[in-house]
Design an enzyme around this catalytic site. Structure first.
Site, PDB file in Angstrom:
ATOM      1  N   GLU A  65      52.015   7.363  14.365  1.00 28.80           N
ATOM      2  CA  GLU A  65      52.811   6.509  15.162  1.00 28.80           C
ATOM      3  C   GLU A  65      51.662   5.394  15.898  1.00 28.80           C
ATOM      4  O   GLU A  65      51.888   4.337  15.912  1.00 28.80           O
ATOM      5  CB  GLU A  65      53.461   7.162  16.058  1.00 28.80           C
ATOM      6  CG  GLU A  65      54.892   7.506  15.652  1.00 28.80           C
ATOM      7  CD  GLU A  65      54.788   8.837  15.071  1.00 28.80           C
ATOM      8  OE1 GLU A  65      55.856   9.597  14.468  1.00 28.80           O
ATOM      9  OE2 GLU A  65      53.731   9.463  14.929  1.00 28.80           O
ATOM     10  N   HIS A 134      63.036  15.690  20.983  1.00 28.74           N
ATOM     11  CA  HIS A 134      63.887  14.816  20.341  1.00 28.74           C
ATOM     12  C   HIS A 134      64.812  14.301  21.225  1.00 28.74           C
ATOM     13  O   HIS A 134      65.795  13.650  20.559  1.00 28.74           O
ATOM     14  CB  HIS A 134      64.239  15.376  19.137  1.00 28.74           C
ATOM     15  CG  HIS A 134      63.138  15.575  18.153  1.00 28.74           C
ATOM     16  ND1 HIS A 134      62.158  16.889  18.329  1.00 28.74           N
ATOM     17  CD2 HIS A 134      62.342  15.198  17.042  1.00 28.74           C
ATOM     18  CE1 HIS A 134      61.194  16.690  17.606  1.00 28.74           C
ATOM     19  NE2 HIS A 134      61.688  15.903  16.622  1.00 28.74           N
TER      20      HIS A 134
END
Length: 331
Positions: A65, A134
């Site tokens: 990322e 998450h």
């Protein structure tokens, strides 16, 4: 002749359509992220885009990322308009140097000579049974940083119009989509349109209490408003749509009208969006308020995997309904 039926899209379809339209309109728009091409993201939001635009514009990246967000910053600085896809908002932790220290500051540090017209798309929201890493809603972090704009759509109509505006904006924009809303349906015009960043929307007009809500909590607030109507309480629902720039004027005007306010957000309540919005209302409408502004956010705990426990961590229609009744003095 009868008028054509109003077109309905899901939240996911509205996002996909906005991206496709902007990629057709402007060849500088591209998408980078994990599983954005062949898989169409884990939520299948981008399915079909690689078939139309090819792998040079819909680019599957390595699992880094920080790396591909940095590529996006550089691409934007050199003339592209990248859309960076971070599949779960929890992974923003890996992009913070690029977003906070680079994208947000390049325009300022260059004396206005450089700009970073990029969009970082990511998710928020609990109750998907995705556990602690998450399921977080971390949008308050980005709102804290000068130089970034932060968008939280709550309907398919808003999602399309705000995303198109974000892509055309000259600044870095962080665009949060609640992962539980991708199947939400709503009217979306077929013609081209954008929605201005920094303009709130009154989703429901009322007179007794204002419910200021963001993202998925707008739907929760609308559900609570319907329950409140049954007990004789008229609730106004105001959606800021962007937490920065923030339409303070609309929030204050509604608070002055109703004299009671609840702020509802799925992020952690402590040092969060609810605190900022409540402060804006309290300062701007202090002499009009009958009671202190109430805040409702996520519990200050990691999001549990257990469904029974996870459902307790975020505001619900029933909890907002009960809180609003209490503020209005209704048993």
């Amino acid at each position: 002749m009868p008028e054509p039926a109003e077109r309905e899209l899901t939240f996911a379809q509205a996002i996909r359509e906005a991206l496709a339209e902007e990629m057709r309109r402007d060849s500088r728009v591209c998408i980078l992220g994990e599983d954005v091409a062949e898989a169409g993201t884990p939520f299948k939001v981008l399915s079909g885009l690689v078939e139309e635009f090819g792998t040079e514009r819909v680019i599957d990246t390595p699992i880094s990322e920080a790396g591909f967000t940095g590529l996006g910053v550089g691409a934007a600085m050199t003339g592209m308009r990248p859309v960076i896809d971070i599949m779960f908002g929890d992974f923003l932790t890996l992009t913070m140097d690029q977003m906070v220290n680079q994208a947000a500051k390049v325009h300022y540090m260059s004396g206005g000579k450089w700009k970073v017209p990029m969009v970082l798309r990511t998710t928020l929201g609990a109750t998907r049974r995705s556990a602690a890493q998450h399921s977080q809603s971390l949008h308050a972090w980005l709102c804290h940083v000068p130089g970034l704009k932060v968008v939280l759509p709550s309907t398919p109509y808003d999602a399309k119009g705000l995303l198109k505006a974000a892509i055309r904006d000259e600044n870095p924009v962080v665009f949060f989509e609640d992962k539980m809303m991708y199947r939400l349906k709503g009217p979306v015009p077929a013609e081209d349109y954008t929605l201005p960043l920094g303009v709130a929307d009154v989703k429901r007009v009322g007179s007794d209490i204002t419910l200021v809500a963001t993202s998925s909590m707008v739907q929760v607030a609308l559900g609570a408003a319907a329950l409140l109507e049954k007990v004789g309480i008229s609730a106004e629902v105001v959606d800021p749509r962007t937490t920065w720039p923030l339409d303070e004027k609309s929030l204050i005007e509604s608070a002055r009208k109703t004299s009671r306010v609840i702020v509802i957000d799925e992020g952690y309540a402590r040092y969060g969006v609810t605190a900022e919005l409540a402060s804006v209302v309290a300062e701007g409408a202090f002499y009009n308020l009958e009671v202190p502004v109430k805040r409702m956010g996520a519990m200050h705990v990691p999001i549990p995997f257990s469904p029974a426990l996870e459902d307790l961590t975020v505001p619900t229609e029933q909890s907002v309904f009960e809180a609003a009744k209490s503020l209005c003095g209704v048993a």
